[in-house]
Design a protein around this motif. Structure first.
Motif, short mmCIF file in Angstrom:
data_model
loop_
_atom_site.label_atom_id
_atom_site.label_comp_id
_atom_site.label_asym_id
_atom_site.label_seq_id
_atom_site.Cartn_x
_atom_site.Cartn_y
_atom_site.Cartn_z
N UNK A 1 0.82 -1.21 0.00
CA UNK A 1 0.00 0.00 0.00
C UNK A 1 0.85 1.25 0.00
N UNK B 1 -4.09 -2.78 0.66
CA UNK B 1 -4.94 -2.49 1.81
C UNK B 1 -5.79 -3.72 2.15
N UNK C 1 -16.18 1.20 -2.27
CA UNK C 1 -16.01 2.65 -2.44
C UNK C 1 -14.65 2.97 -3.05
N UNK C 2 -13.60 2.29 -2.55
CA UNK C 2 -12.25 2.54 -3.08
C UNK C 2 -12.19 2.25 -4.57
N UNK D 1 -2.75 2.56 -8.52
CA UNK D 1 -3.84 2.67 -7.56
C UNK D 1 -4.47 1.33 -7.22
N UNK E 1 -14.04 4.79 -6.63
CA UNK E 1 -13.29 6.04 -6.77
C UNK E 1 -12.15 5.86 -7.77
N UNK E 2 -11.49 4.68 -7.74
CA UNK E 2 -10.44 4.40 -8.73
C UNK E 2 -11.00 4.52 -10.14
N UNK F 1 -2.41 -0.50 -4.81
CA UNK F 1 -2.55 0.05 -3.46
C UNK F 1 -3.79 -0.54 -2.79
N UNK F 2 -4.88 -0.59 -3.58
CA UNK F 2 -6.12 -1.13 -3.02
C UNK F 2 -5.92 -2.59 -2.62
N UNK G 1 -17.49 -2.96 2.20
CA UNK G 1 -18.03 -1.63 1.91
C UNK G 1 -16.94 -0.67 1.49
N UNK G 2 -15.82 -0.67 2.24
CA UNK G 2 -14.79 0.30 1.89
C UNK G 2 -14.09 -0.11 0.60
N UNK H 1 -6.10 -6.02 5.57
CA UNK H 1 -7.32 -6.31 6.32
C UNK H 1 -7.53 -7.81 6.47
N UNK I 1 -13.62 6.21 -11.19
CA UNK I 1 -13.90 7.61 -11.53
C UNK I 1 -12.61 8.38 -11.82
N UNK I 2 -11.55 8.10 -11.04
CA UNK I 2 -10.28 8.78 -11.29
C UNK I 2 -9.74 8.40 -12.65
N UNK J 1 -17.47 -4.66 6.75
CA UNK J 1 -16.96 -3.30 6.69
C UNK J 1 -15.95 -3.16 5.56
#
Lengths: 122, 507
Positions: free
Chosen positions: A17, A30, A97-98, A23, A101-102, A26-27, A93-94, A34, A104-105, A90
């Protein structure tokens, strides 16, 4: 020993990460972190040769109505499993979202390389 | 009374899932509903001032079940969250009209409030983590709400660091469970008192400091804040800087260190060092900024440094068996600065939102002369700048005064010196905002600018009045005894927290 390997897995995730430039990598890093934590939680409650912590009729003493000592000695701890279920939800969910966002970027910048995504500085 | 305690979590959580059901045509109804909910939470939190109690979920008693604990510290944070979210919600009625998905915004806002209320009320370390994630995930998506280049980039950065922090925290929680066999803060605290700090627990403590430090944006861990806070819509910047970093970071850190793990000299020095570093580095990075919101964001780091420094100084004095009076004064200064900062920093962010909406830019070099066309925005920005710089008689002055007095009283003259110097640099950077945004010539392209109207003004005036009158919380003894002192007592009692909660359960 299993704990050390679990910690190593955590560190691999952290390294990934922090160091990687892509990107998506990195995800992934992470998520590896977890999962290492989830694995650690499961190992905390595990016993060699343990049984599932589900009470059956044969585990209860018919006369006194008390739970047999052998069941208490052998069953694994159910609490970490409940914690892991929560934490998996959890992290799901994250993760969603991650990743969104990737995406969209990528639509905006046309690249996954974080060294090229640098509009914010100072 | 205490049986209404879950309402702080349940009401906003429920509303969060009702709000997206409103269609675009009915977004006014959704806004009204969200405001009613926030106002009712505000009333509820005022009613709960100086009340204590434990709410046990389900029929299980404390070691097995989950419980919500309301004590002085929690009710102080609840007050701050309710007041700031009230102002931010009022402000967004008008401000958020420029975005398309207002009902989704309101829903995420409610989720964030529910998460923060849950964090400050939870008496269970894993529950605290779950609520912390609820609030964080809502804030990640709110930071990227605009979906432009910068916002997405900031949101991604914030989210990566936030997820790493969460992984650290969960690892710490797992270590605590493995070493003590309990997740309830009361029982963890009792077991630590019996067995002392084992190696595993010390490692967990380090993980907690890193995790909560990342959430609170203390200096070695601050990289995400100056990007994330300016990119969010203005009311959300106000919420993030005003209460989120406090509820998720500083509150949780204080609770874990003071009440659960117990103090030691090493940990107290760590807190003081983090605080001083944040104060100094934050303020010097802030002075050079030309983006108004970015400047404010760096000041958040610096002001959080004051809070952590105050609390850490109190911890240090307690750990060294120094005078209890100076310790409680230092902690009071830290906590008072926490609520003061919640008010004036959210006011400053709302002010920057008002300027940005009127002019379309937040670059200080492109602004100027707004004082004539936006008189009320100028007035509130003056009040807020004076508060943050510590000009008497505004609220920031009183908390900084207590911090300096306690540092001098306890013999830490260099800390008092640093506090005063940082305060001066803060004054300089806010003079810069006043000079470049509100004084000077009005540029040609800003001739059409009009003062913002309606709810935005009311929200800013409400917070500005709080800024002026919050010094009274300290000066009027009855207010101090009811609001500040219980919170200070919770931290001062240290691991006596376990017994306090147990007696509260039996009542």
């Amino acid at each position: 020993m299993p704990y050390a390997i679990c910690f190593l897995l955590f560190m691999v995730g952290l390294y990934c990460a922090v160091v990687k430039k892509n990107m998506v990598k990195i995800v992934i890093g992470i998520m590896v972190m977890e999962y290492a934590v989830n694995l650690f939680l499961i190992m905390l409650g595990y016993r060699f040769g343990g049984v599932a912590p589900i009470l059956s009729r044969s585990d209860v003493n018919n006369e006194t109505g008390q739970i047999m000592q052998s069941f208490i000695d052998n069953s694994v701890d159910p609490l970490p499993q409940a914690l892991v279920l929560t934490s998996i939800v959890i992290s799901l969910g994250s993760l969603a979202l991650l990743i969104s966002i990737c995406v969209r970027i990528y639509e905006k910048y046309g690249t996954f390389d974080i060294t090229e995504i640098r509009r914010l500085k100072g | 009374m205490i049986k209404f305690l879950p309402a702080f979590v349940v009401i906003p959580l429920l509303t969060a899932f009702i709000l997206p059901l409103f269609s675009k045509k009915n977004k006014d109804a959704a806004t009204v509903l969200a405001n009613i909910v926030i106002v009712s939470l505000l009333v509820l939190s005022v009613l709960f001032v100086n009340k204590t109690g434990v709410y046990v979920m389900g029929q299980r008693s404390i070691p097995l079940g989950i419980n919500l604990v309301l004590d002085g510290l929690s009710s102080l944070l609840l007050l701050a969250i309710s007041f700031v979210s009230f102002a931010a919600m009022l402000f967004s009625i008008r401000y958020m009209e420029q975005y398309t998905a207002k009902t989704k915004y309101l829903s995420l806002f409610m989720l964030m409030v529910a998460g923060m209320n849950g964090v400050v009320l939870s008496g269970d370390i894993f529950n605290l983590f779950v609520f912390l994630e609820v609030a964080s995930i809502a804030s990640y998506s709110l930071v990227g709400f605009g979906c432009e280049h910068e916002e997405l980039e900031a949101s991604f950065k914030y989210m990566v660091l936030g997820s790493i922090a969460s992984a650290f925290l969960l690892f710490g929680i797992a270590l605590v469970y493995g070493n003590t066999g309990s997740l309830n803060m009361v029982y963890i605290s009792e077991i630590i008192q019996q067995t002392g700090m084992k190696n595993g627990l010390a490692f967990a403590m380090a993980l907690f400091i890193v995790g909560f430090g990342l959430k609170a944006a203390l200096v070695p861990f601050h990289a995400w804040l100056p990007d994330a806070h300016p990119s969010a819509p203005a009311p959300i910047s106000a919420m993030l800087s005003g209460v989120l970093i406090k509820a998720l970071g500083v509150y949780a850190l204080c609770r874990i260190i003071f009440n659960v793990f117990g103090l030691s000299i090493a940990i107290s020095w760590t807190l003081v060092a983090l605080g001083v570093l944040s104060m100094v580095i934050g303020v010097f990075l802030a002075v050079g900024q030309w983006d108004m919101k970015r400047l404010l964001a760096y000041h958040s780091i610096s002001q959080m440094g004051y809070v952590v420094m105050g609390v850490g100084l109190g911890a240090l004095i307690i750990a060294e068996d120094g005078s209890k009076i100076w310790a409680s004064l230092a902690i009071m200064g830290g906590l008072f600065h926490l609520i003061n900062h919640a008010v004036f920093k959210s006011l400053l962010f709302l002010m920057s939102g008002s300027v940005e909406m009127a002019t379309g830019t937040r670059q200080l070099k492109k602004l100027g002369g707004l004082g004539d066309v936006m008189p009320i925005t100028r007035a509130v920005s003056f009040v807020a700048s004076a508060s943050i710089a510590g000009v008497p008689p505004f609220n920031g002055f009183w908390s900084k005064l207590i911090l300096v007095v306690s540092a001098v009283g306890a013999g830490f003259y260099w800390l008092a010196g640093v506090t005063v110097v940082v305060s001066l640099v803060t004054l300089i950077s806010f003079l810069k905002i006043q000079r470049y945004a509100f004084l000077g010539e009005l540029p040609e392209y800003l001739q059409q600018v009009k003062e913002s109207k309606g709810s935005m003004l009311y929200a800013m005036i409400f917070l500005a009045c709080l800024c002026v009158f919050m010094g009274l919380i300290l000066l009027v003894p009855s207010l101090r005894e009811n609001i500040l002192q219980p919170a200070v007592n919770v931290l001062m009692s240290g691991q006596g927290y376990a017994n306090t909660v147990k007696t509260m359960v039996q009542q």
